[in-house]
Design a protein around this motif. Structure first.
Motif, PDB file in Angstrom:
ATOM      1  N   LEU A 109     107.555  95.663  -6.600  1.00 56.22           N
ATOM      2  CA  LEU A 109     107.397  96.367  -5.282  1.00 56.22           C
ATOM      3  C   LEU A 109     108.171  95.442  -4.308  1.00 56.22           C
ATOM      4  O   LEU A 109     109.091  95.823  -3.451  1.00 56.22           O
ATOM      5  CB  LEU A 109     106.137  96.851  -4.823  1.00 56.22           C
ATOM      6  CG  LEU A 109     106.258  97.421  -3.361  1.00 56.22           C
ATOM      7  CD1 LEU A 109     107.305  98.628  -3.330  1.00 56.22           C
ATOM      8  CD2 LEU A 109     104.844  97.745  -3.021  1.00 56.22           C
ATOM      9  N   PHE A 110     107.788  94.069  -4.316  1.00 58.99           N
ATOM     10  CA  PHE A 110     108.527  93.114  -3.541  1.00 58.99           C
ATOM     11  C   PHE A 110     110.254  93.182  -3.770  1.00 58.99           C
ATOM     12  O   PHE A 110     110.833  93.191  -2.833  1.00 58.99           O
ATOM     13  CB  PHE A 110     108.008  91.814  -3.708  1.00 58.99           C
ATOM     14  CG  PHE A 110     108.623  90.608  -3.043  1.00 58.99           C
ATOM     15  CD1 PHE A 110     108.326  90.501  -1.501  1.00 58.99           C
ATOM     16  CD2 PHE A 110     109.375  89.917  -3.495  1.00 58.99           C
ATOM     17  CE1 PHE A 110     108.977  89.622  -0.717  1.00 58.99           C
ATOM     18  CE2 PHE A 110     110.090  88.788  -2.700  1.00 58.99           C
ATOM     19  CZ  PHE A 110     109.745  88.819  -1.153  1.00 58.99           C
ATOM     20  N   GLY A 111     110.299  92.948  -5.181  1.00 55.96           N
ATOM     21  CA  GLY A 111     111.746  92.786  -5.360  1.00 55.96           C
ATOM     22  C   GLY A 111     112.502  94.257  -5.006  1.00 55.96           C
ATOM     23  O   GLY A 111     113.562  94.036  -4.568  1.00 55.96           O
ATOM     24  N   LEU A 112     111.986  95.293  -5.155  1.00 62.36           N
ATOM     25  CA  LEU A 112     112.522  96.560  -4.670  1.00 62.36           C
ATOM     26  C   LEU A 112     112.928  96.727  -3.314  1.00 62.36           C
ATOM     27  O   LEU A 112     113.628  97.030  -2.711  1.00 62.36           O
ATOM     28  CB  LEU A 112     111.898  97.813  -5.336  1.00 62.36           C
ATOM     29  CG  LEU A 112     111.796  98.089  -6.685  1.00 62.36           C
ATOM     30  CD1 LEU A 112     110.845  99.251  -6.876  1.00 62.36           C
ATOM     31  CD2 LEU A 112     113.112  98.626  -7.128  1.00 62.36           C
ATOM     32  N   ARG A 113     111.838  96.210  -2.499  1.00 61.23           N
ATOM     33  CA  ARG A 113     111.869  96.044  -1.058  1.00 61.23           C
ATOM     34  C   ARG A 113     113.035  94.915  -0.569  1.00 61.23           C
ATOM     35  O   ARG A 113     113.730  95.353   0.296  1.00 61.23           O
ATOM     36  CB  ARG A 113     110.482  95.783  -0.366  1.00 61.23           C
ATOM     37  CG  ARG A 113     109.434  96.765  -0.438  1.00 61.23           C
ATOM     38  CD  ARG A 113     108.309  96.491   0.247  1.00 61.23           C
ATOM     39  NE  ARG A 113     107.426  97.350   0.629  1.00 61.23           N
ATOM     40  CZ  ARG A 113     106.041  97.475   0.932  1.00 61.23           C
ATOM     41  NH1 ARG A 113     105.554  96.021   0.938  1.00 61.23           N
ATOM     42  NH2 ARG A 113     105.299  98.335   1.035  1.00 61.23           N
ATOM     43  N   PHE A 114     113.014  93.870  -1.244  1.00 57.20           N
ATOM     44  CA  PHE A 114     113.979  92.996  -0.976  1.00 57.20           C
ATOM     45  C   PHE A 114     115.364  93.552  -1.279  1.00 57.20           C
ATOM     46  O   PHE A 114     116.140  93.518  -0.383  1.00 57.20           O
ATOM     47  CB  PHE A 114     113.895  91.662  -1.821  1.00 57.20           C
ATOM     48  CG  PHE A 114     114.420  90.535  -1.371  1.00 57.20           C
ATOM     49  CD1 PHE A 114     114.176  89.845  -0.327  1.00 57.20           C
ATOM     50  CD2 PHE A 114     115.530  90.351  -2.089  1.00 57.20           C
ATOM     51  CE1 PHE A 114     115.159  88.854   0.193  1.00 57.20           C
ATOM     52  CE2 PHE A 114     116.419  89.077  -1.566  1.00 57.20           C
ATOM     53  CZ  PHE A 114     115.955  88.453  -0.723  1.00 57.20           C
ATOM     54  N   ALA A 115     115.504  94.097  -2.420  1.00 56.57           N
ATOM     55  CA  ALA A 115     116.829  94.615  -2.831  1.00 56.57           C
ATOM     56  C   ALA A 115     117.297  95.818  -1.870  1.00 56.57           C
ATOM     57  O   ALA A 115     118.358  95.911  -1.552  1.00 56.57           O
ATOM     58  CB  ALA A 115     116.956  95.274  -4.209  1.00 56.57           C
ATOM     59  N   ASN A 116     116.425  96.605  -1.421  1.00 58.45           N
ATOM     60  CA  ASN A 116     116.686  97.549  -0.340  1.00 58.45           C
ATOM     61  C   ASN A 116     116.845  96.881   1.190  1.00 58.45           C
ATOM     62  O   ASN A 116     117.951  97.339   1.634  1.00 58.45           O
ATOM     63  CB  ASN A 116     115.413  98.549  -0.084  1.00 58.45           C
ATOM     64  CG  ASN A 116     115.696  99.680   0.785  1.00 58.45           C
ATOM     65  OD1 ASN A 116     116.582 100.388   0.509  1.00 58.45           O
ATOM     66  ND2 ASN A 116     114.916 100.003   1.664  1.00 58.45           N
ATOM     67  N   ALA A 117     116.168  95.975   1.319  1.00 55.18           N
ATOM     68  CA  ALA A 117     116.796  95.389   2.605  1.00 55.18           C
ATOM     69  C   ALA A 117     118.132  94.667   2.555  1.00 55.18           C
ATOM     70  O   ALA A 117     118.751  94.716   3.803  1.00 55.18           O
ATOM     71  CB  ALA A 117     115.596  94.428   3.041  1.00 55.18           C
ATOM     72  N   THR A 118     118.356  94.283   1.432  1.00 50.67           N
ATOM     73  CA  THR A 118     119.627  93.506   1.511  1.00 50.67           C
ATOM     74  C   THR A 118     120.953  94.515   0.971  1.00 50.67           C
ATOM     75  O   THR A 118     122.021  94.196   0.753  1.00 50.67           O
ATOM     76  CB  THR A 118     119.541  92.583   0.293  1.00 50.67           C
ATOM     77  OG1 THR A 118     119.468  92.926  -1.057  1.00 50.67           O
ATOM     78  CG2 THR A 118     118.943  91.330   0.791  1.00 50.67           C
ATOM     79  N   GLY A 119     120.468  95.739   0.946  1.00 60.40           N
ATOM     80  CA  GLY A 119     121.453  96.687   0.575  1.00 60.40           C
ATOM     81  C   GLY A 119     121.927  96.901  -0.932  1.00 60.40           C
ATOM     82  O   GLY A 119     123.009  97.635  -1.222  1.00 60.40           O
ATOM     83  N   LEU A 132     120.034  98.226  -3.249  1.00 59.93           N
ATOM     84  CA  LEU A 132     119.343  99.012  -3.940  1.00 59.93           C
ATOM     85  C   LEU A 132     119.869 100.454  -3.851  1.00 59.93           C
ATOM     86  O   LEU A 132     120.228 100.783  -2.597  1.00 59.93           O
ATOM     87  CB  LEU A 132     117.816  99.137  -3.502  1.00 59.93           C
ATOM     88  CG  LEU A 132     116.928 100.099  -4.235  1.00 59.93           C
ATOM     89  CD1 LEU A 132     116.745  99.563  -5.919  1.00 59.93           C
ATOM     90  CD2 LEU A 132     115.808 100.129  -3.635  1.00 59.93           C
ATOM     91  N   ASP A 133     120.225 101.217  -5.017  1.00 58.60           N
ATOM     92  CA  ASP A 133     120.991 102.600  -4.817  1.00 58.60           C
ATOM     93  C   ASP A 133     120.016 103.506  -4.674  1.00 58.60           C
ATOM     94  O   ASP A 133     120.163 104.630  -4.012  1.00 58.60           O
ATOM     95  CB  ASP A 133     122.131 102.665  -5.727  1.00 58.60           C
ATOM     96  CG  ASP A 133     123.092 101.736  -5.638  1.00 58.60           C
ATOM     97  OD1 ASP A 133     123.624 101.319  -4.467  1.00 58.60           O
ATOM     98  OD2 ASP A 133     123.714 101.377  -6.720  1.00 58.60           O
ATOM     99  N   ASN A 134     118.815 103.410  -5.516  1.00 58.31           N
ATOM    100  CA  ASN A 134     117.964 104.609  -5.755  1.00 58.31           C
ATOM    101  C   ASN A 134     116.729 104.049  -5.074  1.00 58.31           C
ATOM    102  O   ASN A 134     116.056 103.424  -5.674  1.00 58.31           O
ATOM    103  CB  ASN A 134     117.738 104.950  -7.263  1.00 58.31           C
ATOM    104  CG  ASN A 134     116.659 106.008  -7.637  1.00 58.31           C
ATOM    105  OD1 ASN A 134     116.408 106.688  -6.496  1.00 58.31           O
ATOM    106  ND2 ASN A 134     116.417 106.240  -8.698  1.00 58.31           N
ATOM    107  N   THR A 135     116.628 104.667  -3.797  1.00 63.54           N
ATOM    108  CA  THR A 135     115.449 104.218  -3.285  1.00 63.54           C
ATOM    109  C   THR A 135     114.061 105.044  -3.448  1.00 63.54           C
ATOM    110  O   THR A 135     112.906 104.244  -3.195  1.00 63.54           O
ATOM    111  CB  THR A 135     115.392 104.532  -1.968  1.00 63.54           C
ATOM    112  OG1 THR A 135     115.784 105.695  -1.336  1.00 63.54           O
ATOM    113  CG2 THR A 135     116.552 103.491  -1.282  1.00 63.54           C
TER     114      THR A 135
END
Length: 67
Positions: free
Chosen positions: A25-35, A37-40
């Protein structure tokens, strides 16, 4: 992951799985914050899986039996 699958795990495996889910979950949130992550939708799935694991751990702590 289903709650019944989590209930079949022993205590050490459940703690390990909970840690893995929190890290995911942390990795996904980090990827989302940095732009990156394509599939949220993965964030919601990871949150639900972590919540299930924590619920099973709490049930064991309280001595609750489901099923």
């Amino acid at each position: 992951m289903r709650a019944n699958d989590l209930r079949d795990l022993d205590e050490a495996e459940l703690r390990k799985r909970t840690a893995e889910l929190a890290k995911e979950l942390f990795g996904l949130r980090f990827a989302n914050a940095t732009g990156e992550l394509d599939n949220t939708a993965g964030i919601g799935r990871a949150k639900r899986d972590l919540a299930r694991a924590l619920t099973v751990a709490r049930e064991r702590e309280l001595g609750v039996r489901k099923g």
